[in-house]
Structures are given as C-alpha cells and as structure tokens.
Scaffold this motif. Structure first.
Motif, short mmCIF file in Angstrom:
data_model
loop_
_atom_site.label_atom_id
_atom_site.label_comp_id
_atom_site.label_asym_id
_atom_site.label_seq_id
_atom_site.Cartn_x
_atom_site.Cartn_y
_atom_site.Cartn_z
N TRP A 1 0.83 -1.20 0.00
CA TRP A 1 0.00 0.00 0.00
C TRP A 1 0.87 1.25 0.00
N HIS A 2 0.37 2.31 -0.64
CA HIS A 2 1.15 3.54 -0.74
C HIS A 2 1.23 4.25 0.61
N VAL A 3 2.23 5.14 0.73
CA VAL A 3 2.37 5.95 1.94
C VAL A 3 1.37 7.11 1.85
N PRO A 4 0.49 7.28 2.81
CA PRO A 4 -0.52 8.35 2.73
C PRO A 4 0.12 9.73 2.69
N ASP A 5 -0.56 10.66 2.03
CA ASP A 5 -0.20 12.09 2.00
C ASP A 5 0.99 12.41 1.11
N LEU A 6 1.57 11.41 0.46
CA LEU A 6 2.59 11.72 -0.55
C LEU A 6 1.87 11.73 -1.90
N GLU A 7 1.40 12.93 -2.29
CA GLU A 7 0.57 13.05 -3.47
C GLU A 7 0.99 14.29 -4.27
N GLY A 8 0.55 14.36 -5.53
CA GLY A 8 0.77 15.54 -6.34
C GLY A 8 2.14 15.57 -6.98
N PRO A 9 2.50 16.70 -7.62
CA PRO A 9 3.76 16.80 -8.39
C PRO A 9 4.98 16.91 -7.49
N LEU A 10 6.09 16.47 -8.03
CA LEU A 10 7.38 16.61 -7.35
C LEU A 10 8.10 17.83 -7.92
N ASP A 11 8.67 18.67 -7.07
CA ASP A 11 9.48 19.81 -7.50
C ASP A 11 10.92 19.34 -7.57
N LEU A 12 11.40 19.04 -8.78
CA LEU A 12 12.73 18.47 -8.94
C LEU A 12 13.83 19.50 -8.75
N ASN A 13 13.50 20.78 -8.58
CA ASN A 13 14.48 21.82 -8.33
C ASN A 13 14.82 21.96 -6.85
N GLN A 14 14.08 21.29 -6.02
CA GLN A 14 14.38 21.37 -4.58
C GLN A 14 15.50 20.42 -4.20
#
Length: 333
Positions: free
Chosen positions: A320-333
């Motif tokens: 099962w996925h880890v909750p609350d890790l959702e949406g786009p990733l900012d690869l510049n961080q």
C-alpha cells in the motif's frame, strides 16, 4: 467446506515435508472436502514466484504411495477421488493457480486455500515476504479466494503426538477464522508452536515483526573455504610441488621466478588474473535474525510463537502507498 491445500515443502517427506499429510488427514476427519496440489520438490524461499519458462507436469498420486524421501510408487492402485496432485516445476503459487482453475474441475468450487504447513515458522517481514508458504496464500487472494498460510514452528524432528496436536489446533483455528472472517482481511498468517500442550496455550492476534538484513548472510562464494587454506601461493607438497614458501622455484633464462608454473609472483603469491566468473551457493547464516526474533516485542508474531502461543496475523495482500505523498514533485528542490 472445499479446501485446496498447497505447500512449499513438496511431497510428504520425513526430512523436508513431515507436516502436510497429518494436516490433510485432520481436515478430512473434520468433514471437509480436501484437494491437494503440491510441488514435486521443495520450493522454500520462493515467495509468490511462477517459473514462466518451465512447463508443468501434474501427476496424480495416492497419498499412501509416498515414500519417506518424497518419491512415490507409481504402480500403487488407487481411485481418482482420493489422489493428490504433484506438479513438476511447480511452485506454491502455480499450485494454487492450477488447483483453483485446472485440476479439480469435477469438484465443487474451492472455498478456502490453505498453504502449508510450513516446515518451520514464518514470522517477521523477511520470512513473510520470502516464504513460499505465504506466497501460496497470496496467490489465492489474487485469484479471488481467501487464503490462510500455516507454519508449524520447528524444523527439528517431532514425535507423532506433537504433530497431531498441532494439526488439530490448526484445523480448529482455520474453522474459527472461516466462521469469523473479518472482511478487511485477505489472508491470515498462522504460526503454531510445536509442543505437546499446544492445544491448551493461547491463540493470539499479532502484528508482523519488522526485520531487515543487517549484512549479507544468505550466500557464500563457492570455493572460498578452500582458497582461504592456501598460504603463500601453493600449499607445499601439493601435486608434488616443493619450493620456497610452498611455491615451486622455476628458472627462466637464468632468472629465478618465485611463482606458480612460471607465473611471476613474490614469495609464492601468483599474480591472479581477474576472474570473469564467480560462483555462489545458498549458505544462509540466520544467527542475527534468530537473535532479533528472540528479542522481539510482545504482540509480534515472533514473540508469540517463541513463547509457546499460536500467532494469527491478519494481512492485506498489497504493497500500500504511503498516505499524503501526493501531487507533483518539485525536482528543483
């Protein structure tokens, strides 16, 4: 209830698979219709694997025809309704697949798949994710069936009365879980300790003990032991070679070569070419794991079975996925 039994230890065998026949006999004595599909050889540590390039051959075998080494007497006379199926190149997962869809089509639909009993316990994350026994129950879930993995917690030889007690308790536990199945659960992992009073000990819901390898301890390099015994090149006197520090002294155009068979070296140490092949063999050293299991916390599967009680771990058959890790990733961080 129609129960399909699969395992990862293969046919009844005093050394590798001593528990499957007593469990099947006890299930039948309790009034269940039991179909058996098992690998022709031990498939431990194989998880939910399928051998996709191997053809599978299913043999119908009467359970009374098995010998102590797991082979069977092909001339034994029997009737089809009481035969087991032994599958060459089978795995617990493929036995579950074939048992559910191909082998017993003349019987009522399977209600429950039991995988096991494993020869030894399956407690902790590593065992559960590596175990062919748990893998057989997982395959049942992905075929739309309920699955129960059962392990009898000892690899040491056990007297018949202890095995029979474990089988009786396992059947009672299976029947209770079936009657009271929690709809959130897809499979149960059950570990039964091997002791004569097991039927009077608690049966407890548990959680899985987390465990990670602390070092590489499953494989050893083949030949490493022999190589470690060679001191300063070639052992003195081997193959009739005598020389300084165990290496034959060669002469080449008046130059002394301290090496092996004319290969340059120092004090008998030959310059070894880089090997293109290295060979490794299964050589599990589970001492660290066993120590961690012994130190496991109360409420875990490992602590429970090591302290003489039967563990029942309710599982979901997914990563099962880890909750609350959702949406786009900012690869510049």
């Amino acid at each position: 209830m129609h129960i399909l039994v699969v395992n990862d230890d293969g046919p009844p065998n005093k050394r590798l698979s001593p528990y499957v026949r007593p469990l099947v006999d006890e299930l039948q004595s309790a009034g269940h219709l039991v179909s058996v599909a098992i690998p022709a050889a031990s498939r431990s540590w194989i998880g939910k694997a399928h051998l996709i390039e191997a053809s599978l051959t299913a043999h119908s075998v009467h359970p009374d025809s098995f010998r102590d080494d797991g082979t069977w007497d092909e001339s034994y006379k029997s009737t089809a309704e009481n035969e087991w199926v032994v599958i060459e190149n089978g795995t617990p997962a493929s036995c579950a697949q074939l048992g559910l869809y191909n082998l017993f089509t003349d019987r009522p639909p399977v209600d429950l798949v039991i995988s096991g009993p494993n020869h030894g316990r399956n407690a902790s994350t590593i065992y559960n994710l590596s175990s062919g026994t748990v893998g057989g129950a997982l395959e049942a879930v992905f075929c739309g069936k309920r699955g129960i993995a059962i392990s009898f917690g000892s690899k040491d030889p056990q007297p018949a009365d202890i095995i029979e007690a474990a089988a009786r308790l396992a059947v009672r536990t299976v029947e209770h879980l079936w009657r009271n199945w929690d709809e959130r659960v897809e499979l149960y992992n059950v570990n039964v300790p091997m002791r004569i009073d097991v039927e009077t000990q608690p049966v407890l819901y548990t959680r899985t003990l987390p465990y990670y390898w602390s070092r590489g301890c499953l494989y050893a390099e083949a030949g490493a032991e022999a190589k470690s015994k060679i001191v300063n090149g070639v052992t003195n006197g081997v193959n009739g070679v005598n020389g300084v520090n165990g290496a034959e002294v060669k002469h080449c155009n008046g130059t002394h070569v301290n090496g092996v068979n004319g290969v340059n070296g120092v004090n008998g140490h030959a310059e070894q070419p880089k090997r293109k092949e290295r060979h490794f063999k299964w050589s599990a050293d589970l001492s660290d794991m066993k120590k961690r299991l012994q130190e496991s916390e109360e409420g875990t599967d490992a602590h429970t079975v090591l302290n003489g009680s039967t563990s029942v771990t309710a599982l979901r058959a997914n990563f099962w996925h880890v909750p609350d890790l959702e949406g786009p990733l900012d690869l510049n961080q």
